[in-house]
Design an enzyme around this catalytic site. Structure first.
Site, PDB file in Angstrom:
ATOM      1  N   ASP A  16       1.038  -0.809  -0.149  1.00 48.52           N
ATOM      2  CA  ASP A  16      -0.036   0.251  -0.105  1.00 48.52           C
ATOM      3  C   ASP A  16       1.147   1.271   0.710  1.00 48.52           C
ATOM      4  OD1 ASP A  16      -2.194  -1.804  -0.194  1.00 48.52           O
ATOM      5  OD2 ASP A  16      -2.338  -1.809   2.001  1.00 48.52           O
ATOM      6  N   LYS A  19       1.357   1.996  -4.976  1.00 46.06           N
ATOM      7  CA  LYS A  19       2.487   1.533  -6.502  1.00 46.06           C
ATOM      8  C   LYS A  19       1.855   1.893  -7.290  1.00 46.06           C
ATOM      9  CE  LYS A  19       2.698  -2.587  -4.652  1.00 46.06           C
ATOM     10  NZ  LYS A  19       2.317  -2.013  -2.973  1.00 46.06           N
ATOM     11  N   GLY A  43      -4.358  -3.669  -4.107  1.00 46.05           N
ATOM     12  CA  GLY A  43      -5.633  -2.913  -4.407  1.00 46.05           C
ATOM     13  C   GLY A  43      -4.905  -2.076  -4.521  1.00 46.05           C
ATOM     14  N   HIS A  44      -4.241  -1.272  -5.966  1.00 50.88           N
ATOM     15  CA  HIS A  44      -4.136  -1.147  -5.650  1.00 50.88           C
ATOM     16  C   HIS A  44      -4.976   0.653  -6.468  1.00 50.88           C
ATOM     17  CE1 HIS A  44      -0.093  -3.671  -7.346  1.00 50.88           C
ATOM     18  NE2 HIS A  44      -0.973  -3.505  -5.736  1.00 50.88           N
ATOM     19  N   GLN A 228       1.958  -6.352  -3.256  1.00 47.02           N
ATOM     20  CA  GLN A 228       2.723  -6.275  -1.893  1.00 47.02           C
ATOM     21  C   GLN A 228       4.089  -5.233  -1.221  1.00 47.02           C
ATOM     22  OE1 GLN A 228       1.761  -9.523  -3.157  1.00 47.02           O
ATOM     23  NE2 GLN A 228      -0.385  -8.324  -3.224  1.00 47.02           N
TER      24      GLN A 228
HETATM   25  P1  GDP Z   1      -0.856  -0.140  -4.241  1.00 47.53           P
HETATM   26  O1  GDP Z   1      -1.324  -0.825  -3.159  1.00 47.53           O
HETATM   27  O2  GDP Z   1       0.985   0.089  -3.395  1.00 47.53           O
HETATM   28  O3  GDP Z   1      -0.938   0.676  -5.099  1.00 47.53           O
HETATM   29  O4  GDP Z   1      -1.397   1.047  -2.559  1.00 47.53           O
HETATM   30  P2  GDP Z   1      -2.940   1.632  -1.906  1.00 47.53           P
HETATM   31  O5  GDP Z   1      -3.533   1.972  -3.327  1.00 47.53           O
HETATM   32  O6  GDP Z   1      -3.398   0.289  -1.638  1.00 47.53           O
HETATM   33  O7  GDP Z   1      -2.966   2.699  -1.224  1.00 47.53           O
HETATM   34  C1  GDP Z   1      -2.056   3.830  -1.510  1.00 47.53           C
HETATM   35  C2  GDP Z   1      -3.793   5.251  -0.885  1.00 47.53           C
HETATM   36  O8  GDP Z   1      -3.167   6.075  -0.650  1.00 47.53           O
HETATM   37  C3  GDP Z   1      -4.464   5.237  -2.306  1.00 47.53           C
HETATM   38  O9  GDP Z   1      -5.666   5.310  -1.399  1.00 47.53           O
HETATM   39  C4  GDP Z   1      -4.390   6.444  -3.232  1.00 47.53           C
HETATM   40  O10 GDP Z   1      -4.618   7.245  -3.694  1.00 47.53           O
HETATM   41  C5  GDP Z   1      -3.128   7.605  -2.104  1.00 47.53           C
HETATM   42  N1  GDP Z   1      -2.433   8.720  -1.939  1.00 47.53           N
HETATM   43  C6  GDP Z   1      -1.086   7.369  -2.467  1.00 47.53           C
HETATM   44  N2  GDP Z   1      -0.295   8.622  -3.161  1.00 47.53           N
HETATM   45  C7  GDP Z   1      -1.202   9.454  -2.588  1.00 47.53           C
HETATM   46  C8  GDP Z   1      -0.760  11.157  -1.606  1.00 47.53           C
HETATM   47  O11 GDP Z   1       1.236  11.739  -2.597  1.00 47.53           O
HETATM   48  N3  GDP Z   1      -1.287  11.405  -1.193  1.00 47.53           N
HETATM   49  C9  GDP Z   1      -2.240  11.232  -0.455  1.00 47.53           C
HETATM   50  N4  GDP Z   1      -2.914  12.278   0.269  1.00 47.53           N
HETATM   51  N5  GDP Z   1      -2.216  10.177  -1.472  1.00 47.53           N
HETATM   52  C10 GDP Z   1      -1.858   9.193  -1.700  1.00 47.53           C
HETATM   53  P1  IMO Z   2      -0.640  -4.581  -2.288  1.00 44.67           P
HETATM   54  O1  IMO Z   2      -0.060  -4.870  -3.812  1.00 44.67           O
HETATM   55  C1  IMO Z   2      -1.120  -4.268   2.221  1.00 44.67           C
HETATM   56  C2  IMO Z   2      -0.738  -8.141   3.599  1.00 44.67           C
HETATM   57  C3  IMO Z   2      -2.226  -9.171   3.955  1.00 44.67           C
HETATM   58  C4  IMO Z   2      -1.147  -9.993   5.322  1.00 44.67           C
HETATM   59  C5  IMO Z   2      -0.163 -10.881   4.448  1.00 44.67           C
HETATM   60  C6  IMO Z   2      -0.642 -12.644   4.188  1.00 44.67           C
HETATM   61  O2  IMO Z   2      -2.398  -3.507  -2.174  1.00 44.67           O
HETATM   62  O3  IMO Z   2       0.545  -3.458  -1.782  1.00 44.67           O
HETATM   63  P2  IMO Z   2      -2.604 -12.530   2.129  1.00 44.67           P
HETATM   64  O4  IMO Z   2      -3.895 -12.281   2.078  1.00 44.67           O
HETATM   65  O5  IMO Z   2      -1.727 -12.640   0.566  1.00 44.67           O
HETATM   66  O6  IMO Z   2      -1.874 -14.154   2.325  1.00 44.67           O
HETATM   67  O7  IMO Z   2      -1.504 -11.876   3.772  1.00 44.67           O
HETATM   68  O8  IMO Z   2       0.092  -9.669   3.810  1.00 44.67           O
HETATM   69  N1  IMO Z   2      -0.871  -8.201   2.182  1.00 44.67           N
HETATM   70  C7  IMO Z   2      -0.582  -6.431   2.005  1.00 44.67           C
HETATM   71  N2  IMO Z   2      -1.118  -5.950   2.691  1.00 44.67           N
HETATM   72  N3  IMO Z   2      -1.344  -4.736   0.357  1.00 44.67           N
HETATM   73  C8  IMO Z   2      -1.240  -5.302  -0.195  1.00 44.67           C
HETATM   74  O9  IMO Z   2      -1.095  -5.802  -1.685  1.00 44.67           O
HETATM   75  C9  IMO Z   2      -1.601  -6.896   0.905  1.00 44.67           C
HETATM   76  N4  IMO Z   2      -1.427  -8.148  -0.296  1.00 44.67           N
HETATM   77  C10 IMO Z   2      -1.134  -9.086   1.368  1.00 44.67           C
HETATM   78  O10 IMO Z   2      -2.558  -7.972   5.073  1.00 44.67           O
HETATM   79  O11 IMO Z   2      -0.640  -9.167   6.321  1.00 44.67           O
HETATM   80 MG    MG Z   3      -2.492  -1.751  -2.004  1.00 42.94          MG
END
Ligand code: GDP
Ligand code: IMO
Ligand code: MG
Length: 425
Positions: A16, A19, A43-44, A228
């Site tokens: 999270d 990416k 979840g991106h 991840q």
């Molecule tokens: P990922 O799994 O690495 O793609 O990240 P996620 O989407 O799960 O979580 C990142 C969260 O941060 C998302 O809700 C994005 O919209 C938000 N986000 C990413 N970059 C920024 C930033 O520079 N500022 C703010 N406020 N939110 C951001």
């Molecule tokens: P993105 O791509 C954050 C975490 C779960 C748990 C551990 C194992 O959005 O960054 P799993 O379901 O993979 O067996 O869970 O890994 N986890 C993540 N945490 N972002 C993710 O993906 C994750 N995918 C798995 O919360 O701790």
């Molecule tokens: Mg994510």
């Protein structure tokens, strides 16, 4: 100097990191974006003109016209979730066809019993649970390694598929009923559901290693999208509180079939602070009002499960571990705007445990569970100042310190979730 243009982007923390939104931005300069591991646990989130899109399986490149998205052999795919994802994208007006999305015929399928086993096992573990996403990731990779998984290529012959699944269900149904107190899965329903999904997905399923290697030889460029994060890697993460795949840069090769000598730079994404969903060591976690406030201001809730994320200060010891394991050439820092909520911000520069000091991430759970972070404190910045041409001096000092500590350049920062809210350094 490595002149290959193919780039690997990985999460350098516990997932999270942002990416999805960074890869969406960088994909403009690449022909192909390819995933190489993970599955529907990812979840991106990408926000374009106030519209939010959450991708689980499909690489972020799908949002750009003319780009090809690939899901490589190293990924595991939930047929129900990917069908829904494609339908949702089409509904939003994005074109998704076999021309711009290619799924590896060697990718393994996440099946209903994988999810039931994942969830059942977590319940049995109780307070020792990993805190998985419940998406069946671990049990699916287990079946791959124990050589009883089902791949997309197995869907092309219904009879052979049925024979294979019959054998698998002999074991799984016993486990489901005896260990997890769950209903048995019917072979006919399972096969019929899979064939229905296959009919929809058929146009996407190809030999992706061949497609990718031909593309590389034709001079096309590939951006490899990690899911991840390095600290969730099956080998180098905080085992057993990790995911079940290899999340590090070098797995982009095994997870796609593109030879490792064709790879160029590797970039790590890190938040300007740290978060983690699920259980496991998190030395800089803020278990106080400041941590809760950071969660709210940073909107730190999981994109896949909606769970609240644990929040803490940036941990340079953990980040250094990721830099070393992946050989990261650059770091991109996200959510820099969020830290403006503080007057002072902390950065972890070492750990203390008993009389020992650590400059390297200790892999021993008996140590990492008890370390106390050593912090360096910086003045925070004002978000208004981020609009100026020159970065606020407090942010400049923060970035310079990180670069010196990691011996890696911070090449970009993001200051908001929208596509354009970034500053190139
Ligand atoms: P990922 O799994 O690495 O793609 O990240 P996620 O989407 O799960 O979580 C990142 C969260 O941060 C998302 O809700 C994005 O919209 C938000 N986000 C990413 N970059 C920024 C930033 O520079 N500022 C703010 N406020 N939110 C951001
Ligand atoms: P993105 O791509 C954050 C975490 C779960 C748990 C551990 C194992 O959005 O960054 P799993 O379901 O993979 O067996 O869970 O890994 N986890 C993540 N945490 N972002 C993710 O993906 C994750 N995918 C798995 O919360 O701790
Ligand atoms: Mg994510």
């Amino acid at each position: 100097m490595n002149k290959n243009k193919n780039l690997v982007v990985v999460g350098a923390q516990w997932g999270d990191e942002g990416k999805g939104r960074i890869i969406d931005l960088l994909s403009e300069k690449f022909d192909i974006v390819s995933r190489f591991q993970g599955g529907s646990n990812a979840g991106h989130t990408i926000i374009i003109k106030n519209k939010k899109i959450v991708l689980h399986h499909i690489p972020s490149g799908v949002l750009r016209n003319g780009k090809i998205s690939v899901i490589g052999n190293g990924a595991v795919i939930d047929p129900d979730i990917i069908v829904d994802e494609i339908k949702a994208l089409r509904k939003k007006g994005y074109k998704v066809t076999g021309k711009n999305l290619k799924i590896s015929e060697l990718a393994h399928l996440i099946l209903p019993f994988h999810k039931l086993i994942d969830i059942g096992r977590e319940i049995i573990k109780g307070k020792n649970a990993i805190g998985t996403t419940g998406r069946g990731i671990g049990p699916c990779y287990e079946d791959k390694i124990s050589r009883q998984g089902i791949r997309f290529i197995d869907l092309s012959n219904k009879k052979i598929l049925k024979d294979k699944l019959k054998m698998t269900l002999k074991e799984k149904n016993k486990i489901l009923s005896l260990v997890f107190n769950q209903k048995k899965i019917s072979i006919n329903t399972l096969v019929d559901d899979l064939m229905k999904r296959f009919k929809f997905l058929k146009e996407f399923i190809v030999n992706t290693e061949d497609f990718l290697n031909k593309s590389v030889n034709q001079g096309k460029s590939i951006l490899f999208e990690g899911a991840q994060g390095v600290m969730l890697d099956i080998d180098f993460g905080t085992y057993p509180f990790v995911t079940s795949s290899s999340t590090i840069s070098s797995n982009a090769s095994s997870g796609t079939g593109v030879p490792y000598k064709k790879f160029g730079k590797s970039i790590g994404i890190s938040k300007a602070y740290a978060t983690r969903v699920g259980h496991g060591p998190f030395p800089t976690e803020m278990i106080d009002d400041e941590g809760l406030a950071l969660r709210e201001f940073g909107d730190e809730y999981g994109a896949t499960t909606g769970r609240p994320r644990r929040c803490g200060w940036l941990d340079l010891i953990a980040l250094k571990h990721s830099v070393e394991i992946c050989g990261l050439d650059e770091i991109i820092l996200t959510k820099v705007d969020i830290l403006s909520m503080f007057n002072n911000i902390n950065v972890c520069v070492g750990y203390k445990y008993k009389s020992q000091k650590f400059k390297k991430f200790p892999m021993d759970n008996n140590i990492i569970d008890h370390v106390e972070p050593i912090y360096k404190t910086f003045k925070a910045w004002n978000n208004e100042d981020l609009k100026n041409k020159k970065l606020p001096s407090s942010l400049q000092s923060f970035i310079k310190y990180i670069e010196k500590f990691l011996n890696v350049k911070v090449s970009m920062i993001s200051i908001g979730p929208e596509r354009e809210q970034v500053i190139y350094l």
